[in-house]
Design an enzyme around this catalytic site. Sequence first.
Site, PDB file in Angstrom:
ATOM      1  N   LYS A 114       0.867  -1.186   0.000  1.00 44.80           N
ATOM      2  CA  LYS A 114       0.000   0.000   0.000  1.00 44.80           C
ATOM      3  C   LYS A 114       0.894   1.224   0.000  1.00 44.80           C
ATOM      4  CE  LYS A 114      -4.473   0.871   0.071  1.00 44.80           C
ATOM      5  NZ  LYS A 114      -5.571   0.008  -0.379  1.00 44.80           N
TER       6      LYS A 114
HETATM    7  P1  NAD Z   1     -14.250   7.211  -2.813  1.00 44.56           P
HETATM    8  O1  NAD Z   1     -13.292   8.312  -2.551  1.00 44.56           O
HETATM    9  O2  NAD Z   1     -14.738   6.954  -4.210  1.00 44.56           O
HETATM   10  O3  NAD Z   1     -15.583   7.401  -1.904  1.00 44.56           O
HETATM   11  C1  NAD Z   1     -15.522   7.596  -0.532  1.00 44.56           C
HETATM   12  C2  NAD Z   1     -16.929   7.975  -0.073  1.00 44.56           C
HETATM   13  O4  NAD Z   1     -16.925   8.086   1.346  1.00 44.56           O
HETATM   14  C3  NAD Z   1     -17.415   9.314  -0.609  1.00 44.56           C
HETATM   15  O5  NAD Z   1     -18.812   9.261  -0.826  1.00 44.56           O
HETATM   16  C4  NAD Z   1     -17.120  10.268   0.550  1.00 44.56           C
HETATM   17  O6  NAD Z   1     -17.963  11.424   0.546  1.00 44.56           O
HETATM   18  C5  NAD Z   1     -17.425   9.373   1.718  1.00 44.56           C
HETATM   19  N1  NAD Z   1     -16.777   9.804   2.949  1.00 44.56           N
HETATM   20  C6  NAD Z   1     -15.528  10.280   3.117  1.00 44.56           C
HETATM   21  N2  NAD Z   1     -15.329  10.618   4.400  1.00 44.56           N
HETATM   22  C7  NAD Z   1     -16.478  10.331   5.050  1.00 44.56           C
HETATM   23  C8  NAD Z   1     -16.911  10.461   6.383  1.00 44.56           C
HETATM   24  N3  NAD Z   1     -16.096  10.960   7.304  1.00 44.56           N
HETATM   25  N4  NAD Z   1     -18.156  10.058   6.697  1.00 44.56           N
HETATM   26  C9  NAD Z   1     -18.975   9.552   5.743  1.00 44.56           C
HETATM   27  N5  NAD Z   1     -18.631   9.433   4.461  1.00 44.56           N
HETATM   28  C10 NAD Z   1     -17.409   9.811   4.135  1.00 44.56           C
HETATM   29  O7  NAD Z   1     -13.560   5.912  -2.197  1.00 44.56           O
HETATM   30  P2  NAD Z   1     -13.865   4.406  -2.540  1.00 44.56           P
HETATM   31  O8  NAD Z   1     -12.935   3.948  -3.591  1.00 44.56           O
HETATM   32  O9  NAD Z   1     -15.335   4.212  -2.705  1.00 44.56           O
HETATM   33  O10 NAD Z   1     -13.358   3.728  -1.179  1.00 44.56           O
HETATM   34  C11 NAD Z   1     -14.190   3.633  -0.034  1.00 44.56           C
HETATM   35  C12 NAD Z   1     -13.596   2.585   0.874  1.00 44.56           C
HETATM   36  O11 NAD Z   1     -13.503   1.335   0.182  1.00 44.56           O
HETATM   37  C13 NAD Z   1     -12.183   2.853   1.398  1.00 44.56           C
HETATM   38  O12 NAD Z   1     -12.073   2.291   2.676  1.00 44.56           O
HETATM   39  C14 NAD Z   1     -11.302   2.069   0.412  1.00 44.56           C
HETATM   40  O13 NAD Z   1     -10.040   1.736   0.969  1.00 44.56           O
HETATM   41  C15 NAD Z   1     -12.173   0.857   0.223  1.00 44.56           C
HETATM   42  N6  NAD Z   1     -11.906   0.072  -0.986  1.00 44.56           N
HETATM   43  C16 NAD Z   1     -11.974   0.625  -2.214  1.00 44.56           C
HETATM   44  C17 NAD Z   1     -11.739  -0.170  -3.331  1.00 44.56           C
HETATM   45  C18 NAD Z   1     -11.891   0.365  -4.719  1.00 44.56           C
HETATM   46  O14 NAD Z   1     -11.752  -0.425  -5.673  1.00 44.56           O
HETATM   47  N7  NAD Z   1     -12.204   1.623  -4.898  1.00 44.56           N
HETATM   48  C19 NAD Z   1     -11.395  -1.515  -3.186  1.00 44.56           C
HETATM   49  C20 NAD Z   1     -11.338  -2.063  -1.902  1.00 44.56           C
HETATM   50  C21 NAD Z   1     -11.602  -1.258  -0.806  1.00 44.56           C
END
Ligand code: NAD
Length: 424
Positions: A114
């Site tokens: 990471k």
């Molecule tokens: P993203 O940036 O596309 O979306 C994040 C979302 O969370 C947004 O809607 C944002 O407004 C919201 N958010 C941020 N801070 C917040 C808070 N304090 N309270 C409530 N909502 C909040 O990110 P993503 O890619 O959707 O990732 C979200 C999670 O999933 C993370 O933990 C990431 O590590 C995990 N993840 C993502 C992927 C991927 O392929 N994108 C894969 C595995 C895990």
Amino acid sequence: MPDQNNSVIKPSGNPFDSMMSRFDMAARLLNLDDQLYNVLKTPVKQVIVALPVTMDNGQIQVFEGYRVIHNNQLGPAKGGIRYSMDVHLDEVKALAAWMTWKCAVSNIPFGGGKGGIKCDPRSMSKGELERLTRQYVRALSEVFGPEKDIPAPDMGTGPQEMAWFMDQYSKLVGYSSPAVVTGKPLVLGGSKGRVEATGRGVMVSARSAMLKMGLNPFKCTCAVQGFGNVGSISAKLLEQQGLKVLAISDVTGGYYNENGINISEAIAYRDSNGGTLAGFPNTTSITNEELLTLDVDVLVPAAMEDQITASNAAQIKAKLIVEGANGPTSADADDILHNKGIVVVPDILANAGGVTVSYFEWVQNRLGYYWTEERVNRRADRNMKEAFENVYNTAQQHNVSLRIAAYIVAIDKVANTTRLRGGF
Ligand code: NAD
């Protein structure tokens, strides 16, 4: 070996400690010996670099960049790059370790890594972000490589950053090297289905769990925290499966409608509203905290770490939690949820659809041959279902939660590989 007398998970706000307390519990159940325990818990490589960047105002600003390879026994390290002011070494170490276990549990021949840069991407121009990304690649060029360490997007990064990454790395090695990074735009060798892959995996693992629990999706309600890539696509696909989505949320707060929210409308609203749900009509405003304790059948935390903790776990009413985010449940909440009979499909299983299709992207780049979306989805769904069955059977066998079972499957695999490879 972890302390045999200590079966209680310690509360912790530190994501690395939170990961380690689950690791310790699974290691005890596997009777992992002291030496292997130490090998597996210690990250292989931890690098911090200075990234001086000329900002648009002509001033040079120095950013801090991180890359951690937790383990590379199963293959090259794999894991995203996060741009956020909250990035710090313990967070990157925890996220790297979760990638090790996630790849192992989903039978993907990758280790865990990471990276991140401490920055606020929303306050930076496109040019500044490009220069910062290129500096990061230059500073860590010895670490990355299609056979060594393959980054991907995470919070605050997306296809554009991956395109700059691929271009900069290719310039450094002197030839086009698409397989050094995944999550690229399609024209640069990205995979069909990658954008939807994590949300799709959340849906597939939710459906697998619901089948075991005898829950009919057409009679179930759901709430989704976070409306970015993972949250919005999970919500859309769960809605397509028949669930009624009563609440969604993002950084601006939560939005509730007891008759259900139309997710396509919510996505269209977000996209035309500067990327947030602020002011989303026909809903009641709730807080992100209230969303977690709503009376729904299925809860999908898909925003960030440490949302479900010892202070709110007892109030959670959902029967099933499917962790779209990484680390949304702190270790001290695990027992509370387990004792309430709430089934939790853990992050390292539930959100593995993303890394699965990242692996497919790397395979396609190396083959120079690209699959149809139908083929990508079919193979990814099969992989998710098999991983779920394996974890479910392990949970039955050891009489533990799906989370501890997932750690058992993953640690056992990495430990066996490490024993076979030897070389100490
Ligand atoms: P993203 O940036 O596309 O979306 C994040 C979302 O969370 C947004 O809607 C944002 O407004 C919201 N958010 C941020 N801070 C917040 C808070 N304090 N309270 C409530 N909502 C909040 O990110 P993503 O890619 O959707 O990732 C979200 C999670 O999933 C993370 O933990 C990431 O590590 C995990 N993840 C993502 C992927 C991927 O392929 N994108 C894969 C595995 C895990």
